[in-house]
Design an enzyme around this catalytic site. Structure first.
Site: not given
Ligand SMILES: [Zn+2]
Length: 1007
Positions: A336-340, A372-373, A376, A395
């Protein structure tokens, strides 16, 4: 594999959390429909790797890395595409007598391995251990030099290669068509969380092994590449014509799972600083950006980042000299999405916005996923949970800011209100079973499968709900200061919950924020009671209206049977309002309760309503004696209703639906309380109500009681729908008004009591079909679906073509969600073929969305879907090697015992074909049977209300009764009277005690 023998079913081993006393297994109310992918109990009885030998999967801490130099070379000319690389890891021994270096590596072909200290080569051999995903490097002779004050740095160099993956983990390939009729363009992207960095390069792949990274990406000249930081220089690749090397600046000190790379023929929207250096950008398919779809993420993302910089008093750009923020839209993305860090990745539909085609639902989704990301970057990246068993430290905060950071920037989106429905209520539900896991120190987390099992509704939603409760306990300013200190204290390190608790407690004490809670109150113990214990309390409040005394029982709530037979007490912040003091704004708690039974005084005498948990800031449910419920019901149906906060009206709706489901309140009584909905027009109570009604409708489908229930829903919603109508009042309509219609209209059209709904759908669709008048985006969901229900096969093809050719991904998803509404069996079969065929039409990440509507668009779809699976078994198997998954869409929708019998008969006849899935398929049908049987037990109760309607409650204010009414205390099992929870002094001992208890239970089940 040896490790697999230790795996046990989650259902069995999670019982460890409930601490084995007498376990009630009376009945279940959790059936197949809530266990489907994406539903709230998705992971309820999935076999997860939860083993007592979790430690075997953990790296030893005898060596530590400080820095990595990595070269990744991408090759798109082969099929499948491949990558090769070299990693140099600078590392040191943390103790004497170390003769082995252990790293993680998975699915990589290892080439050469060399170890050098200064300029001296150290002979090594290596061995791979695939079952633990280890790469063990052994010194041929001697041990690593050790110096406690000046670590002796070794350079470990490893070459490796692998095909790009197809499973959306590690380095994987993805494709897009810039325009729908263009050739496919291949690209590479990454997803390393939680345990897939090791699939891209050999590394110390656990969050606590932080280091810096210098990355170089070799790519075809026509492509571009991205990673965490700015590109320092681009040079022609030595001796490889047609390739260039992008050499990146150094990253911050970070965990491996946060590293990322993208190699693609992508476009960018860039923002630079005064020095002309890149600081922020949105990257995507060129034709998406050229049509303006990146603009919203470009603008709102920068506002969110600035707001979060302020909130944390910690500048994002200060973490490394050349960090920047790239928001990347990826065509195929499982997560879905990722906080790299520096390279945040999203599904296209979660990042790209087109005002002419994207619904407000997706617009707010884009805003809150960005939040959200971005959150993070501090909570997760700068300070990271030390191990995945405390995932909520990442999270829970990201989910909390998903709502509140978005609210600070886009305040019209109603996110404070929606937190109650979307987070609080869902957290309470998923946390109300015996196998709910605690937020902290969940035992048995070691293997990759068990780690992925921590990514639950609880880690996210409950984490956020408990954080919000704490914010109201301390006050916003004190809470924020505590969080700022926590971030500073632990920057570039990993953290345990105790680090958070003590940072908050120190600030709170200094500010005097705890003084009113009495000398016994410990913030650390309060926080532990909600994080180290599974489940949550339900308060049972008995009011003596003559004296004002309120007797409060706390128990652990259970959605199946009301209460769990366990002695669990929480340290609970209490707030309440009453008719004589109807203040819902001051959410600072007035009392703290610890014991199983506590008496506090309301501060007023006489018969009047009282409601606990102002604005539902506390993480608990509340039930009352019958007479007090009558007073509340009367207030809700009268003029006092608007005095009661909207969130608390939603709380009541959610609570009574769950009380009826769990058997501690009759449906007759619950519906009597809910009857205030006929006067209600506000968002939160109605969305809570539709959630409850949808669950009940699912149960009653196939019975004669469905129709009168739907008549009741239609009757009660008359006022709210008259207010909303089926059309937007104008283009500038208030967001929440449009958003409420977006949720209610599809249900109204489905139950089809009000002909206005489908008529509105058909007329808007016809305007699109015949005159090319686009449907207002927020109306499209109910318009497309119901136009198909009322329409022809040709209408299906109109929308299917729209799906194939549309350039906006949010619109494509919306079409996938509605194509299954067609009433044409032939059209539905075409749609099913589109889903299951490998045709580059519907992406794997979207299968669940498509299957949901294909199976559930209309009641008769289920049988057509089942026939399709039977007739196209091989095709379905290719898309779903685990055939139980598509079959679960059928089994969860079986409505009668005869349907269950027929389904099971088919499964038994095809047992050989189903193979290992057979039992799962049979269980799915059995769950449907349990649902039917459970429903049979409640229909008379429901029907009592459906027949008789609202029964006036008997309340009086003068004169007060001479004796306080004796409420019917629901029968409760005998419990030992407990003291304040006996919580361990430190996080470390707590981990031990939980593990010991878990071991006992696991051994019990592994026989
Ligand atoms: Zn997250």
């Amino acid at each position: 594999m040896a490790a697999m023998k230790l795996l046990v079913l989650a259902v069995a081993c999670y019982c460890a959390y409930a601490i084995p006393q007498k376990q009630s297994k009376l009945k279940t109310t959790i059936f197949g429909d809530e266990k489907l992918e994406g539903e709230i109990f998705e992971k309820y009885d999935v076999a997860v790797a939860y083993d007592e030998e979790a430690a075997l999967y953990r790296l030893p801490t005898t060596t530590k890395p400080t820095h990595y130099n990595i070269l990744w070379a991408m090759d798109f000319t082969t099929d499948p595409q491949t990558f090769a690389g070299t990693v140099e890891i600078l590392l040191y021994a943390t103790q004497t007598e170390v003769n082995q270096i252990v790293l993680q590596s998975a699915d990589l072909t290892i080439g050469t391995v060399t170890l050098v200290q200064d300029t001296t080569s150290v002979p090594v051999t290596y061995v791979e251990e695939p079952e633990y995903e280890f790469l063990r490097i052994n010194l041929v002779t001697g041990t690593l030099a050790y110096d406690a004050t000046n670590p002796v740095i070794y350079t470990l160099t490893i070459t490796f290669e692998a095909p790009m993956r197809d499973d959306m983990y590690g380095i994987y390939r993805s494709w897009f068509r810039n325009n729908y009729n263009d050739e496919v363009s291949w690209m590479a992207s990454t997803q390393f969380q939680a345990t897939a960095a090791r699939k891209a390069f050999p590394c110390y792949d656990e969050p606590s092994f932080k280091a810096t990274f210098d990355v170089t990406i070799r790519r075809p000249t026509a492509y571009s590449s991205w990673s965490a930081t700015r590109i320092a220089s681009t040079v022609e690749s030595t001796n490889i014509p047609g390739y260039q090397d992008d050499i990146y600046h150094r990253t911050p000190i970070m965990s491996t799972y946060l590293l990322a790379l993208i190699v693609a023929e992508y476009g960018t929207l860039e923002v630079t600083n005064d020095n002309g250096e890149l600081i922020y950008e949105v990257i995507a398919r060129p034709s998406a950006l050229s049509t303006g779809q990146g603009q919203y993420a470009l603008e709102v993302g920068q506002e969110l980042l600035a707001e979060m910089n302020n909130h944390t008093d910690y500048d994002f750009y200060s973490v490394a000299d050349h960090i920047k923020m790239t928001q990347a839209a990826i065509p195929d993305f499982s997560a879905g999405a990722m906080e790299n860090w520096g390279l945040l990745t999203y599904r296209e539909a979660y990042l790209l916005y087109d005002p002419d085609h994207t619904t407000n639902n997706y617009k707010q989704l884009i805003a809150y996923i960005l939040s959200h990301e971005i959150a993070h970057m501090w909570f997760g990246n700068l300070v990271t949970c030390d191990w995945w068993d405390d995932l909520w430290l990442n999270e829970g905060f990201a989910r909390y800011y998903q709502y509140f950071l978005t609210h600070w920037v886009e305040d019209y989106m109603g996110l404070e209100t929606r937190f109650i429905i979307e987070q609080m209520h869902t957290a309470l539900l998923s946390d109300s079973t015996a196998n709910a896991h605690p937020l902290s120190s969940t035992p048995g987390i070691g293997s990759p499968a068990s780690v992925s099992g921590m990514f639950t509704t609880l880690s996210y939603n409950k984490g956020a709900a408990v954080i919000r409760m704490t914010e109201h306990l301390l006050g916003f300013e004190v809470h924020r200061t505590g969080l700022r200190n926590y971030l500073r204290n632990k920057q570039f390190e990993t953290a345990f919950p105790i680090d958070l608790f003590t940072a908050l407690e120190e600030v709170a004490q200094a500010a005097g924020a705890l003084s009113e809670y009495g000398p016994d109150f410990s913030l650390v113990e309060y926080y532990r009671s909600f994080t180290y214990q599974a489940g949550h309390p339900i308060l049972y409040v008995q009011v003596n209206h003559q004296t004002g005394d309120m007797t409060i029982h706390q128990r652990r709530f259970d959605i199946n049977n009301g209460y769990l037979d366990v002695n669990t007490q929480w340290i609970i912040p209490i707030s309440f309002s009453s008719a004589s003091d109807p203040d819902f704004n001051n959410t600072k708690p007035t009392h703290i309760i610890r014991k199983a039974v506590t008496v506090i005084n309301r501060g007023s005498v006489g018969d009047e309503w009282v409601l606990f948990n102002k604005q539902q800031t506390g993480y608990y449910r509340v039930n009352y004696d019958d007479y007090t419920w009558d007073l509340i019901t009367a207030a809700l149906r009268g003029e006092a209703r608007t005095q009661i906060h909207e969130y608390n009206r939603a709380q009541i709706v959610n609570d009574v639906f769950q009380y009826a489901r769990s058997g501690i309140m009759s449906y007759t009584k619950a519906l009597n309380i809910l009857s205030f909905l006929e006067f209600e027009t506000d968002y939160a109570p109605w969305v809570a109500a539709m959630t409850g009604f949808t669950w009940l409708r699912t149960r009653l489908t196939g019975t004669i009681y469905l129709e009168p229930l739907e008549a009741l829903i239609a009757q009660w919603s008359t006022a709210v729908m008259a207010d909303l109508t089926y059309y937007p009042s104008s283009d500038s309509e208030e967001f929440m008004r449009s958003y409420l219609r977006w949720q209610l209209a599809p249900i109204m059209c489905q139950i089809n009591r009000d002909p206005a709904c489908r008529a509105a759908a058909v007329s808007q669709f016809n305007a699109l079909k015949t005159s090319n008048v686009e449907v207002y985006p927020d109306n499209r969901a109910y318009v497309y679906c119901n136009a198909l229900r009322e329409g022809t096969e040709e209408d299906f093809y109109v929308l299917r073509t729209r799906f194939v050719t549309h350039n906006v991904y949010t619109e494509k998803i919306l079409l996938l969600q509605t194509l299954g509404c067609t009433r044409s069996a032939d059209a539905l079969n075409v749609f099913l073929t589109d889903i299951f065929e490998d045709n580059q039409l519907i992406r794997r990440q979207d299968y669940t969305t498509a299957l949901n509507t294909a199976a559930a668009g209309n009641e008769e779809n289920t049988q057509i879907f089942f026939n399709f699976i039977q007739n196209n078994y091989e095709l379905v198997l290719q898309a779903y090697p685990n055939i139980a998954t598509p079959l679960s869409y059928v089994s969860s929708r079986l409505r009668t015992e005869a349907e269950v019998d027929a389904f099971q008969q088919w499964a038994t006849q095809n047992q050989a074909l189903l193979g290992t899935s057979y039992q799962v398929v049979m269980n799915g049908a059995e769950s449907a049977r349990l649902s039917i049987q459970w429903t049979a037990g409640i229909v008379n109760d429901v029907n009592t209300f459906l027949t008789a309607g609202y029964q006036p409650v008997l309340t009086t204010t003068q004169p007060p009764p001479t004796e306080a009414p004796t409420p019917d205390l629901e029968p409760m099992p005998e419990l030992i009277q407990p003291e304040t929870p006996d919580l361990p002094d430190s996080a470390v001992t707590s981990i031990l005690s939980m593990t010991v208890l878990a071991m006992a239970a696991v051994f019990h089940y592994v026989v």
